[in-house]
Design a protein around this motif. Structure first.
Motif, PDB file in Angstrom:
ATOM      1  N   VAL A   1      38.724 -43.519 -53.005  1.00  0.00           N
ATOM      2  CA  VAL A   1      38.130 -43.936 -54.270  1.00  0.00           C
ATOM      3  C   VAL A   1      38.345 -45.445 -54.410  1.00  0.00           C
ATOM      4  CG1 VAL A   1      40.214 -43.253 -55.551  1.00  0.00           C
ATOM      5  CG2 VAL A   1      38.061 -43.662 -56.765  1.00  0.00           C
ATOM      6  N   PHE A   2      37.241 -46.168 -54.568  1.00  0.00           N
ATOM      7  CA  PHE A   2      37.279 -47.627 -54.670  1.00  0.00           C
ATOM      8  C   PHE A   2      37.282 -48.045 -56.134  1.00  0.00           C
ATOM      9  CE2 PHE A   2      36.094 -46.996 -50.358  1.00  0.00           C
ATOM     10  CZ  PHE A   2      36.469 -48.145 -49.668  1.00  0.00           C
ATOM     11  N   LEU A   3      38.171 -48.991 -56.456  1.00  0.00           N
ATOM     12  CA  LEU A   3      38.323 -49.476 -57.826  1.00  0.00           C
ATOM     13  C   LEU A   3      38.424 -50.996 -57.832  1.00  0.00           C
ATOM     14  CD1 LEU A   3      41.221 -47.100 -58.935  1.00  0.00           C
ATOM     15  CD2 LEU A   3      38.857 -46.857 -59.634  1.00  0.00           C
ATOM     16  N   THR A   4      37.967 -51.620 -58.911  1.00  0.00           N
ATOM     17  CA  THR A   4      38.291 -53.015 -59.161  1.00  0.00           C
ATOM     18  C   THR A   4      39.489 -53.039 -60.116  1.00  0.00           C
ATOM     19  OG1 THR A   4      36.756 -53.092 -61.025  1.00  0.00           O
ATOM     20  CG2 THR A   4      35.918 -53.816 -58.876  1.00  0.00           C
ATOM     21  N   PRO A   5      40.253 -54.127 -60.136  1.00  0.00           N
ATOM     22  CA  PRO A   5      41.432 -54.176 -61.018  1.00  0.00           C
ATOM     23  C   PRO A   5      41.087 -53.968 -62.492  1.00  0.00           C
ATOM     24  CG  PRO A   5      41.518 -55.949 -59.418  1.00  0.00           C
ATOM     25  CD  PRO A   5      40.166 -55.324 -59.278  1.00  0.00           C
ATOM     26  N   GLU A   6      39.859 -54.327 -62.888  1.00  0.00           N
ATOM     27  CA  GLU A   6      39.471 -54.200 -64.287  1.00  0.00           C
ATOM     28  C   GLU A   6      39.520 -52.748 -64.771  1.00  0.00           C
ATOM     29  OE1 GLU A   6      37.810 -55.777 -61.986  1.00  0.00           O
ATOM     30  OE2 GLU A   6      37.727 -57.892 -62.601  1.00  0.00           O
ATOM     31  N   GLN A   7      39.390 -51.797 -63.851  1.00  0.00           N
ATOM     32  CA  GLN A   7      39.393 -50.385 -64.234  1.00  0.00           C
ATOM     33  C   GLN A   7      40.726 -49.940 -64.835  1.00  0.00           C
ATOM     34  OE1 GLN A   7      36.791 -47.968 -64.066  1.00  0.00           O
ATOM     35  NE2 GLN A   7      35.666 -49.893 -63.955  1.00  0.00           N
ATOM     36  N   PHE A   8      41.802 -50.681 -64.535  1.00  0.00           N
ATOM     37  CA  PHE A   8      43.120 -50.268 -65.021  1.00  0.00           C
ATOM     38  C   PHE A   8      43.329 -50.607 -66.491  1.00  0.00           C
ATOM     39  CE2 PHE A   8      44.079 -51.824 -60.515  1.00  0.00           C
ATOM     40  CZ  PHE A   8      43.499 -50.695 -59.981  1.00  0.00           C
ATOM     41  N   ALA A   9      42.352 -51.319 -67.074  1.00  0.00           N
ATOM     42  CA  ALA A   9      42.457 -51.643 -68.499  1.00  0.00           C
ATOM     43  C   ALA A   9      42.277 -50.397 -69.363  1.00  0.00           C
ATOM     44  CB  ALA A   9      41.403 -52.688 -68.877  1.00  0.00           C
ATOM     45  N   ASP A  10      41.719 -49.345 -68.781  1.00  0.00           N
ATOM     46  CA  ASP A  10      41.453 -48.107 -69.515  1.00  0.00           C
ATOM     47  C   ASP A  10      42.574 -47.099 -69.233  1.00  0.00           C
ATOM     48  OD1 ASP A  10      40.515 -45.836 -70.683  1.00  0.00           O
ATOM     49  OD2 ASP A  10      38.675 -45.695 -69.497  1.00  0.00           O
ATOM     50  N   PRO A  11      43.452 -46.826 -70.223  1.00  0.00           N
ATOM     51  CA  PRO A  11      44.549 -45.869 -69.995  1.00  0.00           C
ATOM     52  C   PRO A  11      44.048 -44.493 -69.554  1.00  0.00           C
ATOM     53  CG  PRO A  11      44.884 -47.071 -72.045  1.00  0.00           C
ATOM     54  CD  PRO A  11      43.500 -47.420 -71.569  1.00  0.00           C
ATOM     55  N   ALA A  12      42.863 -44.094 -70.033  1.00  0.00           N
ATOM     56  CA  ALA A  12      42.315 -42.796 -69.633  1.00  0.00           C
ATOM     57  C   ALA A  12      41.993 -42.787 -68.145  1.00  0.00           C
ATOM     58  CB  ALA A  12      41.060 -42.484 -70.448  1.00  0.00           C
ATOM     59  N   ARG A  13      41.495 -43.914 -67.640  1.00  0.00           N
ATOM     60  CA  ARG A  13      41.203 -44.005 -66.210  1.00  0.00           C
ATOM     61  C   ARG A  13      42.488 -43.908 -65.393  1.00  0.00           C
ATOM     62  NH1 ARG A  13      37.333 -43.239 -65.461  1.00  0.00           N
ATOM     63  NH2 ARG A  13      35.883 -44.973 -65.623  1.00  0.00           N
ATOM     64  N   VAL A  14      43.539 -44.581 -65.859  1.00  0.00           N
ATOM     65  CA  VAL A  14      44.830 -44.522 -65.166  1.00  0.00           C
ATOM     66  C   VAL A  14      45.331 -43.077 -65.113  1.00  0.00           C
ATOM     67  CG1 VAL A  14      47.230 -45.291 -65.182  1.00  0.00           C
ATOM     68  CG2 VAL A  14      45.409 -46.879 -65.817  1.00  0.00           C
ATOM     69  N   ALA A  15      45.200 -42.374 -66.233  1.00  0.00           N
ATOM     70  CA  ALA A  15      45.648 -40.974 -66.282  1.00  0.00           C
ATOM     71  C   ALA A  15      44.840 -40.106 -65.320  1.00  0.00           C
ATOM     72  CB  ALA A  15      45.520 -40.437 -67.705  1.00  0.00           C
ATOM     73  N   GLN A  16      43.542 -40.354 -65.221  1.00  0.00           N
ATOM     74  CA  GLN A  16      42.686 -39.595 -64.303  1.00  0.00           C
ATOM     75  C   GLN A  16      43.104 -39.817 -62.849  1.00  0.00           C
ATOM     76  OE1 GLN A  16      38.941 -41.242 -65.527  1.00  0.00           O
ATOM     77  NE2 GLN A  16      38.451 -39.542 -66.898  1.00  0.00           N
ATOM     78  N   ILE A  17      43.376 -41.065 -62.516  1.00  0.00           N
ATOM     79  CA  ILE A  17      43.775 -41.386 -61.141  1.00  0.00           C
ATOM     80  C   ILE A  17      45.147 -40.780 -60.828  1.00  0.00           C
ATOM     81  CG2 ILE A  17      44.293 -43.246 -59.516  1.00  0.00           C
ATOM     82  CD1 ILE A  17      41.357 -43.023 -60.217  1.00  0.00           C
TER      83      ILE A  17
ATOM     84  N   GLY B   1      48.464 -68.421 -54.241  1.00  0.00           N
ATOM     85  CA  GLY B   1      47.361 -68.248 -53.312  1.00  0.00           C
ATOM     86  C   GLY B   1      46.165 -69.105 -53.677  1.00  0.00           C
ATOM     87  N   HIS B   2      45.144 -69.101 -52.804  1.00  0.00           N
ATOM     88  CA  HIS B   2      43.980 -69.966 -53.017  1.00  0.00           C
ATOM     89  C   HIS B   2      42.905 -69.309 -53.868  1.00  0.00           C
ATOM     90  CE1 HIS B   2      42.966 -67.465 -49.553  1.00  0.00           C
ATOM     91  NE2 HIS B   2      41.703 -67.676 -49.848  1.00  0.00           N
ATOM     92  N   ASP B   3      43.081 -68.041 -54.228  1.00  0.00           N
ATOM     93  CA  ASP B   3      42.060 -67.347 -55.014  1.00  0.00           C
ATOM     94  C   ASP B   3      42.733 -66.421 -56.024  1.00  0.00           C
ATOM     95  OD1 ASP B   3      39.505 -66.751 -55.808  1.00  0.00           O
ATOM     96  OD2 ASP B   3      39.208 -65.173 -54.328  1.00  0.00           O
ATOM     97  N   PHE B   4      43.695 -66.974 -56.761  1.00  0.00           N
ATOM     98  CA  PHE B   4      44.458 -66.195 -57.732  1.00  0.00           C
ATOM     99  C   PHE B   4      43.540 -65.584 -58.791  1.00  0.00           C
ATOM    100  CE2 PHE B   4      46.665 -66.500 -61.963  1.00  0.00           C
ATOM    101  CZ  PHE B   4      47.392 -65.330 -61.826  1.00  0.00           C
ATOM    102  N   ARG B   5      43.747 -64.287 -59.081  1.00  0.00           N
ATOM    103  CA  ARG B   5      42.967 -63.594 -60.099  1.00  0.00           C
ATOM    104  C   ARG B   5      43.912 -62.890 -61.066  1.00  0.00           C
ATOM    105  NH1 ARG B   5      37.215 -61.896 -57.609  1.00  0.00           N
ATOM    106  NH2 ARG B   5      37.014 -63.654 -56.187  1.00  0.00           N
ATOM    107  N   PRO B   6      43.900 -63.311 -62.328  1.00  0.00           N
ATOM    108  CA  PRO B   6      44.848 -62.736 -63.297  1.00  0.00           C
ATOM    109  C   PRO B   6      44.792 -61.218 -63.390  1.00  0.00           C
ATOM    110  CG  PRO B   6      43.814 -64.703 -64.205  1.00  0.00           C
ATOM    111  CD  PRO B   6      43.110 -64.403 -62.909  1.00  0.00           C
ATOM    112  N   ASP B   7      43.610 -60.608 -63.167  1.00  0.00           N
ATOM    113  CA  ASP B   7      43.503 -59.154 -63.261  1.00  0.00           C
ATOM    114  C   ASP B   7      44.398 -58.450 -62.236  1.00  0.00           C
ATOM    115  OD1 ASP B   7      41.692 -58.756 -65.389  1.00  0.00           O
ATOM    116  OD2 ASP B   7      40.056 -59.439 -64.126  1.00  0.00           O
ATOM    117  N   TYR B   8      44.731 -59.148 -61.156  1.00  0.00           N
ATOM    118  CA  TYR B   8      45.580 -58.540 -60.129  1.00  0.00           C
ATOM    119  C   TYR B   8      47.037 -58.426 -60.572  1.00  0.00           C
ATOM    120  CZ  TYR B   8      42.658 -57.871 -55.968  1.00  0.00           C
ATOM    121  OH  TYR B   8      41.753 -57.386 -55.057  1.00  0.00           O
ATOM    122  N   LEU B   9      47.405 -59.159 -61.642  1.00  0.00           N
ATOM    123  CA  LEU B   9      48.806 -59.178 -62.045  1.00  0.00           C
ATOM    124  C   LEU B   9      49.318 -57.819 -62.510  1.00  0.00           C
ATOM    125  CD1 LEU B   9      49.003 -62.575 -63.979  1.00  0.00           C
ATOM    126  CD2 LEU B   9      49.953 -62.037 -61.724  1.00  0.00           C
ATOM    127  N   GLN B  10      48.418 -56.957 -62.973  1.00  0.00           N
ATOM    128  CA  GLN B  10      48.856 -55.669 -63.502  1.00  0.00           C
ATOM    129  C   GLN B  10      48.920 -54.580 -62.427  1.00  0.00           C
ATOM    130  OE1 GLN B  10      45.857 -54.101 -66.271  1.00  0.00           O
ATOM    131  NE2 GLN B  10      44.439 -55.618 -65.442  1.00  0.00           N
TER     132      GLN B  10
END
Length: 543
Positions: free
Chosen positions: A114-130, A150-159
């Motif tokens: 199952v492929f996800l982008t980091p933005e999907q973790f903003a939804d607690p229901a999605r986290v519970a499903q996974i 790094g050279h391509d830091f993305r804040p969404d990855y922090l979580q």
């Protein structure tokens, strides 16, 4: 275990052999350990999670930042036409019915990935499903995005670290094509990896010919570029430092009768997609782009990559030139640089932290404590943009002034410093990061200007060592690299030994090239030192 891995690779992927570094990382995952793999573009990083996945009991979570990259990987797995390799995606690109269907396939065991982008973790229901799926493995692709170094830091990855803990902490495999030692350390720390198997190999690309040319003025740079393009077989990529430069250069090339298209982050998503597709389909021979282009690109026949300005770091440079010659055939890499490029890059890397801004943010977090607050609310109440807010929260987290939770929530830790102290510590941390960023720029300039072997010089930055010269750079071709190697004497400190400098503090010896040595210091970043001067003045002592 190894026999099972080779069997899966042969039966389901058609691969007759696995590389030693792939097997090493796969075996760690099969044993329930974490793994960090730094392998060049095209070296089979995805195989490290794809091959073990069918042998593990639950589904495999694959986290990557780009929907287009995910689609390519899903298509590749689907093309294998095997039930154990079916993949689905949960993203904003799928409708509610498609997401429900994907989750059902995972629950029923009809899908493995199952492929996800980091933005999907903003939804607690999605986290519970996974979490309910009881995943057996989490693969973090483009893992350098988690690191503020790094050279391509993305804040969404922090979580991601918090998200993985929420899942019950299955084994993690972090994958990237470029990660210098501080970036590797940051990936391990931020993802909460435990004693990971770290595989760093194959960064030397013998089929890429490395060349660097100093240009005294812009007219010379243009003439050298034009001459090279006229003698080069397309397709290829030209990396430019700014959005405006990409558009102007693409227009000039078209006027010269050379099919070119610009690509940068300021373009609409539709325009970027059209430019991307035209280049992939060989409808356009030349892609003129900022660093916004290239992550995850799967085009094996790129014959050259040219830079018309100094990149910000060897991290970026290695990632960008790695897009050439993925088919294993010879490819050209040309860097056209000017002294003025350094000033431009220093401007881009200049990160100023407003103490009052940070203090206000820390105070806002404390005012709602112990309750968390979402990042959307923080953006609204502070007026900060998403990227700026992400950078400040990252700094606050590092100094203990903020705690990043799943679902894009943030809170002030119970024992957080006062807002004023948090701001002071955050400013110091930002200055340290800026010092390291500038040291990386110094290393890039050293690569551009060196008369020694460029392959050795580049790999030294990543803590890798070549026995002898690389044999595929301009300095090796004209003999200066070998002359520098012959002139070198015995090394004063073994590679990877810890040393201390009276002013710069603790460091680690990365490599030697000629009479130069590269040391990575904890506090000031990378330094290239003269071995005779180090010995004469006893500048370093071994720890």
């Amino acid at each position: 275990m190894t026999d099972d891995l080779r069997r899966i690779a042969k039966e389901r992927f058609g691969w007759d052999r696995l590389r030693d570094e792939q097997v090493k990382a796969m075996e760690a995952l099969m044993a329930g350990r974490d793994a960090l793999a730094v392998l060049p573009t095209g070296a089979g990083k995805s195989a490290i999670y794809q091959v073990p996945a069918p042998l593990l009991p639950g589904p495999t979570i694959v986290i990557s930042p780009l929907l287009a990259l995910q689609q390519d990987q899903i298509a590749s797995l689907t093309a294998r036409n095997h039930a154990s390799l079916q993949a689905v995606r949960l993203s904003s690109a799928e409708g509610r019915a498609e997401r429900a269907e994907a989750l059902e396939a995972l629950r029923a065991g009809d899908a493995e990935f199952v492929f996800l982008t980091p933005e999907q973790f903003a939804d607690p229901a999605r986290v519970a499903q996974i979490k309910a799926l009881k995943p057996s493995l989490v693969a973090v692709d483009e893992a350098h995005c988690v690191s503020a170094w790094g050279h391509d830091f993305r804040p969404d990855y922090l979580q991601l670290g918090q998200f993985i803990r929420e899942l019950g902490r299955p084994p993690i495999v972090a994958l990237t094509a470029t990660a210098s030692p501080p970036v590797r350390d940051d990936i391990v720390e931020r993802l909460g990896m435990r004693d990971p198997e770290i595989v760093v190999t194959g960064l030397d690309r013998p089929n890429l010919f490395l060349e660097s040319v100093h240009c005294p003025d812009e007219q010379t740079r243009w003439r050298r570029l034009l001459a090279r393009l006229k003698e080069s077989t397309p397709p290829g990529i030209i990396y430019a430092p700014t959005r405006r430069a990409t558009e102007e250069l693409a227009e000039r090339l078209v006027a010269e009768g050379m099919p070119a298209v610009a690509y940068h982050g300021g373009m609409s998503a539709g325009d970027r997609e059209r430019a991307h597709e035209a280049f992939l389909a060989d409808e356009v021979e030349i892609m003129v782009a900022t660093t916004a282009f290239g992550m995850g690109i799967d085009k094996p026949n790129i014959r050259w990559v040219n830079h018309i300005a100094l990149p910000d770091s060897p991290d970026s440079y290695l990632q960008e030139i790695g897009r050439a010659g993925r088919d294993g055939q010879p490819a050209q890499v040309l860097l056209l640089h000017r002294t003025e490029d350094t000033g431009l890059r220093k401007f881009f890397t200049n990160v100023s932290v407003d103490r009052e801004e940070v203090s206000s943010l820390a105070a806002l977090l404390r005012s709602v404590a112990p309750d968390p607050i979402t990042r959307d609310e923080l953006e609204e109440r502070t007026g900060l943009g998403a990227r700026k807010l992400g950078q400040l929260l990252s700094l606050l987290e590092e100094v203990g002034g903020a705690q990043l939770l799943h679902g894009s929530k943030v809170k002030a830790p119970r024992w957080a410093p006062t807002p004023a102290k948090s701001a002071e510590l955050a400013e110091a941390q930002a200055e340290k990061q800026q010092t390291v960023s500038r040291s990386r720029l110094d290393m890039m300039r050293n690569f551009a200007e060196t008369e020694l072997c460029r392959g050795q010089t580049l790999l030294a930055y990543f803590g890798e060592h070549l026995d002898g010269t690389c044999g595929h750079c301009d300095n090796c071709l004209d003999g200066s690299a070998q002359a520098g190697l012959d002139a070198a004497g015995a090394v004063p400190f073994p590679i990877h030994s810890e040393v201390r400098h009276g002013e710069w503090g603790k460091g680690i010896v990365l490599s030697y090239a000629g009479e130069q040595m590269t040391v990575l210091f904890d506090n000031v970043g990378y330094k290239t030192l003269s071995v005779p001067v180090v010995e004469e003045h006893r500048l370093l002592r071994r720890l």
